[in-house]
Design an enzyme around this catalytic site. Sequence first.
Site, short mmCIF file in Angstrom:
data_model
loop_
_atom_site.label_atom_id
_atom_site.label_comp_id
_atom_site.label_asym_id
_atom_site.label_seq_id
_atom_site.Cartn_x
_atom_site.Cartn_y
_atom_site.Cartn_z
CG ASP A 291 -2.02 1.03 1.22
OD1 ASP A 291 -2.30 1.58 0.13
OD2 ASP A 291 -2.60 1.29 2.28
CE1 TYR A 465 -8.05 4.91 3.49
CE2 TYR A 465 -8.85 6.76 2.17
CZ TYR A 465 -8.65 6.16 3.41
OH TYR A 465 -9.04 6.82 4.55
CG HIS A 466 -3.04 3.92 -3.56
ND1 HIS A 466 -2.07 4.91 -3.68
CD2 HIS A 466 -4.22 4.52 -3.82
CE1 HIS A 466 -2.65 6.06 -3.98
NE2 HIS A 466 -3.95 5.85 -4.07
N PRO A 467 -4.22 -0.60 -1.79
CG PRO A 467 -6.09 -1.78 -1.01
CD PRO A 467 -5.61 -0.39 -1.33
#
Length: 550
Positions: A291, A465-467
């Site tokens: 992330d 919020y970039h998993p």
Amino acid sequence: MLEADYVVIGSGSAGSALAYRLSEDGHHSVIVIEYGGTDYGPLIQMPSALSIPMNMRRYDWGFSSEPEPHLGGRRLATPRGKVLGGSSSINGMVYVRGHARDFDHWSEQGATGWGFADVLPYFKRMENTADPEDGWRGTDGPLFVQRGKRSNPLYDAFIEAGRQAGFETTVDYNGSKQEGFGAMEQTIHNGRRWSVANAYLRPALKRKNVSLHSAFARRVVIENQRATGVEIEAHKKIQIVKARREVVIAASSINSPKLLMLSGIGPGEHLASHGIEIIADRRGVGQNLQDHLELYIQQESLKPITLNSVLNPFSKALIGARWLLFKTGLGATNHFEAAAFVRSAPGVDYPDIQYHFIPAAVRYDGRAASKSHGFQAHVGPMRSKSRGSVSLRSSDPWHNPEIRFNYMSHPDDWSDFRYCIRLTREIFGQQAFDSYRGKEISPGAEVTSDDALDAFIRSHAESAYHPCGTCRMGSADDAMAVVDAECRVIGVDGLRVADSSIFPRITNGNLNAPSIMTGEKAADHILGRSPLPRSNEEPWINPRWRESDR
């Protein structure tokens, strides 16, 4: 019986692109399974309302991490879209492809055919951009991309401050030159959020060979090592959706590995501990979770020109009314209109720090606005060495998985973040901000030592919020790879994964664009088509990269 050639689980960034491309020639039928409901309504369609849907259980799966040991035991929210369009319907609408070197690294790690020369044609196929750089941008794809108007003078002050600090500027960070300060791109069209639901899914659903089924996907049905359908639950009834050709999981980097494990594909010991029959013992399922973390560096503004003046209910009502009537004004932007991609040190060959800039001092989720006028930069390192995991909490499909990002577990993360804070202070200290700059709101001018900065990071670092990365793509003989270079699940026929979970390593910037590209490219693999011809374009690399960070 529900039956189609292809069954796609998830209507998000990759899933909607898959539905659109798999059905395009009319030869194959497609069923899209989506548990979430409609994306109609201003809370999703009005760009400036972006902080609202990601905090609503109606639109969000409601995931959060387990207590993060290196962040003081905090649980960090992990929003994923539970709505038509998936996370593209609740995200920040920032459009970043990633750097060319990101994809070349994928290829080097075993994702053969996913180098930059291979993926650039798919980015071009999906885009509809105005004023494109020749050879680099698409102009007739379904996904409209625009640049913000930057009418607030603080946007240009940020870009000019970067130039004054000695950094590059760039006209188009999604073109040949990512490095530098410049305008940020948005997935907004005619004043509305241009999600994949609007760009891909609705046009696809107008075709007779595509249907949308509202249901909860419980597991993939596998017979004799071949996926034959999907077990779904709707209105408390369980049934099977049959796939004549293939099942494609595009359910997010959280739900895709969960579905694989519930279907018997994953680390054998972990599956056995939950009483799940092992179909394929793949140790990499759920591993390699990555992330982007970021900090909000906030500065007081001496001039009352920031968005803090319109965060009251009356002003919000006026903004909403103008948007509802005309699709214009402050409601028609996400307010992320200036950006930067810079390198942290000499010897780093391409950017490893990203900035979002907004003329307001407020949290990303819309809470805790500063009491004074202010502006802020969201800043964070792009290539953390920390890795986490997604695992099953139980064999009950309705139970949320256990998510452990393991943020800040590598010592380099701490030095990288300290540098980000100090660099942001240097940028905010440039002449371009002289007439605007008041006191530092956050972290506060008194926070200067390494220990004090580390305490601030530990308490205030937030997920961007970039998993991604939990079903990593690689060569078939790689024990930790989950899918091969054509997105086929290794060890099971008729089953693919195509979403951000297959990324070997996280890309520079926001992940919506590379996730859509993944759906575009995977569709050609699924249909057995020859990939689009490779590009000959060469990205700009700073000629001073060995000697200087700017």
